[in-house]
Design a protein around this motif. Sequence first.
Motif: not given
Length: 237
Positions: A137, A139, A192
């Motif tokens: 992920f 972010v 995100v």
Amino acid sequence: MGRAFEARRSRKEKRWDMMSKTFTKYGREISIAVKQGGADPEINARLRMIIQNARQANMPKDRIENAIKKASSKEEGDFEEVVYEGYGPYGVAILVECATDNPTRTVAMVRMHFNRSNGSLGKSGSLDFIFQRKGIFTVAPEGVNKDDLELELIDFGLEEIYDNEEGNLVIQTSFTDFGTMQKALEDRKINVINAKLARIPTSTVDSLTDEQAEEILDLIDKFEEEDDVQAVYHNMA
């Protein structure tokens, strides 16, 4: 003047080709996600993630909506996810993720590229000892305290958190904790930028010359130019 114009046109055509390839890729991902979990992103977490990634890649909203609508209809063929594993030149392991409606065509294409580069297509699972599947992920850092976030996310499968070259935060989880982490970030309204499942090599080939490395990169480029190919991973350092 003429050469400069041709150079600008060539660069523009390459950008359009890359965008078209990216949109095709997300269109296939959307199709698979809709077939598996339905067309409502509110209840289909995988579809929600793909839509988010597609928007970050500047895929037009109407094209995203059309892809969902098409996948929901009987017009759309069934795409399936297939992974091909093999070795390129100099013992470099290469894993090719595909989304295809014709596996016979796709495996022939993958084998052709391996063979032409003096590599070889292997059996399914032959590279399991080289690649680990991880959730990644990316972010945005604004309004986020990395140390506090790290403590919060440990219970949701956080393995690693670090800054990337663009100044964003990267969160890594195991494959099995991907959905749990996605929900944890959504619940905390963390921005995100991109979420994906990636293949991380556990060992690398690092004794190649520049010319040998170029051969590997050329093979990877050939795979990535194919519409059926979604992602390519390798263990070249």
